[in-house]
Design a protein around this motif. Structure first.
Motif, PDB file in Angstrom:
ATOM      1  N   VAL A  23      22.298  26.340 -19.431  1.00  0.00           N
ATOM      2  CA  VAL A  23      22.426  26.331 -20.890  1.00  0.00           C
ATOM      3  C   VAL A  23      21.933  27.652 -21.470  1.00  0.00           C
ATOM      4  CG1 VAL A  23      21.566  25.245 -23.007  1.00  0.00           C
ATOM      5  CG2 VAL A  23      22.316  23.823 -21.084  1.00  0.00           C
ATOM      6  N   GLN A  24      20.789  28.127 -20.998  1.00  0.00           N
ATOM      7  CA  GLN A  24      20.248  29.388 -21.500  1.00  0.00           C
ATOM      8  C   GLN A  24      21.208  30.541 -21.242  1.00  0.00           C
ATOM      9  OE1 GLN A  24      16.155  30.257 -20.484  1.00  0.00           O
ATOM     10  NE2 GLN A  24      15.745  28.069 -20.332  1.00  0.00           N
ATOM     11  N   LEU A  25      21.811  30.568 -20.055  1.00  0.00           N
ATOM     12  CA  LEU A  25      22.766  31.631 -19.755  1.00  0.00           C
ATOM     13  C   LEU A  25      23.944  31.597 -20.717  1.00  0.00           C
ATOM     14  CD1 LEU A  25      22.856  31.616 -15.870  1.00  0.00           C
ATOM     15  CD2 LEU A  25      22.125  33.485 -17.342  1.00  0.00           C
ATOM     16  N   ARG A  26      24.416  30.422 -21.041  1.00  0.00           N
ATOM     17  CA  ARG A  26      25.560  30.302 -21.950  1.00  0.00           C
ATOM     18  C   ARG A  26      25.191  30.738 -23.362  1.00  0.00           C
ATOM     19  NH1 ARG A  26      27.098  29.779 -17.399  1.00  0.00           N
ATOM     20  NH2 ARG A  26      28.700  28.376 -16.667  1.00  0.00           N
ATOM     21  N   LEU A  27      23.966  30.429 -23.778  1.00  0.00           N
ATOM     22  CA  LEU A  27      23.558  30.736 -25.151  1.00  0.00           C
ATOM     23  C   LEU A  27      23.021  32.163 -25.326  1.00  0.00           C
ATOM     24  CD1 LEU A  27      21.711  27.427 -26.074  1.00  0.00           C
ATOM     25  CD2 LEU A  27      23.999  28.158 -26.795  1.00  0.00           C
TER      26      LEU A  27
END
Length: 77
Positions: free
Chosen positions: A68-72
Protein backbone atom coordinates in the motif's frame (compact mmCIF):
# COMPACT_ATOMS: atom_id res chain seq x y z
CA UNK A 1 8.59 6.05 5.17
CA UNK A 2 12.13 7.00 6.19
CA UNK A 3 13.33 3.70 4.78
CA UNK A 4 11.86 4.53 1.38
CA UNK A 5 13.56 7.92 1.42
CA UNK A 6 16.88 6.36 2.39
CA UNK A 7 16.60 3.66 -0.26
CA UNK A 8 15.78 6.14 -3.00
CA UNK A 9 18.43 8.63 -1.94
CA UNK A 10 21.14 5.98 -1.75
CA UNK A 11 20.51 4.92 -5.34
CA UNK A 12 20.34 1.30 -4.27
CA UNK A 13 17.23 0.26 -6.21
CA UNK A 14 15.76 -1.23 -3.04
CA UNK A 15 12.31 0.22 -3.61
CA UNK A 16 12.29 -1.14 -7.16
CA UNK A 17 13.40 -4.51 -5.79
CA UNK A 18 10.65 -4.60 -3.17
CA UNK A 19 8.01 -3.58 -5.68
CA UNK A 20 9.11 -6.30 -8.11
CA UNK A 21 9.17 -8.92 -5.34
CA UNK A 22 5.70 -8.01 -4.12
CA UNK A 23 4.32 -7.92 -7.67
CA UNK A 24 5.79 -11.40 -8.28
CA UNK A 25 4.16 -12.71 -5.07
CA UNK A 26 7.57 -13.46 -3.55
CA UNK A 27 8.97 -15.40 -6.51
CA UNK A 28 12.60 -14.26 -6.60
CA UNK A 29 13.37 -15.71 -10.04
CA UNK A 30 10.44 -13.91 -11.67
CA UNK A 31 11.05 -10.66 -9.79
CA UNK A 32 14.78 -10.66 -10.55
CA UNK A 33 14.08 -11.17 -14.24
CA UNK A 34 11.64 -8.25 -14.24
CA UNK A 35 14.34 -5.88 -12.97
CA UNK A 36 17.16 -7.49 -15.00
CA UNK A 37 19.08 -8.59 -11.90
CA UNK A 38 20.75 -11.85 -10.94
CA UNK A 39 18.63 -13.74 -8.37
CA UNK A 40 21.47 -13.69 -5.82
CA UNK A 41 21.82 -9.92 -6.17
CA UNK A 42 18.06 -9.64 -5.82
CA UNK A 43 18.11 -11.68 -2.59
CA UNK A 44 20.92 -9.50 -1.25
CA UNK A 45 18.87 -6.38 -1.96
CA UNK A 46 15.88 -7.86 -0.11
CA UNK A 47 18.09 -8.59 2.91
CA UNK A 48 19.49 -5.04 2.85
CA UNK A 49 15.99 -3.62 2.59
CA UNK A 50 14.94 -5.63 5.64
CA UNK A 51 18.01 -4.50 7.56
CA UNK A 52 17.58 -0.83 6.69
CA UNK A 53 13.82 -0.60 7.08
CA UNK A 54 13.12 -3.26 9.68
CA UNK A 55 10.47 -4.66 7.32
CA UNK A 56 9.69 -8.31 8.10
CA UNK A 57 9.06 -9.82 4.68
CA UNK A 58 7.73 -13.01 6.29
CA UNK A 59 4.84 -11.09 7.88
CA UNK A 60 1.79 -10.91 5.58
CA UNK A 61 0.53 -7.72 7.23
CA UNK A 62 3.92 -6.05 6.80
CA UNK A 63 3.99 -7.05 3.13
CA UNK A 64 0.48 -5.66 2.61
CA UNK A 65 1.42 -2.45 4.36
CA UNK A 66 4.53 -2.11 2.20
CA UNK A 67 2.46 -2.74 -0.93
CA UNK A 68 0.00 0.00 0.00
CA UNK A 69 2.79 2.43 0.90
CA UNK A 70 4.53 1.78 -2.41
CA UNK A 71 1.33 2.52 -4.31
CA UNK A 72 0.66 5.72 -2.38
CA UNK A 73 4.14 7.14 -1.78
CA UNK A 74 6.17 5.91 -4.73
CA UNK A 75 3.91 5.59 -7.76
CA UNK A 76 5.34 3.99 -10.86
CA UNK A 77 6.76 6.24 -13.53
Amino acid sequence: MAAWTHCCAAGTHLVETLRAWLDAFGDVAVAAARVYTHPNTFRYRLRRLSEISGLDLTDPEARFSAMVQLRLLAPRD
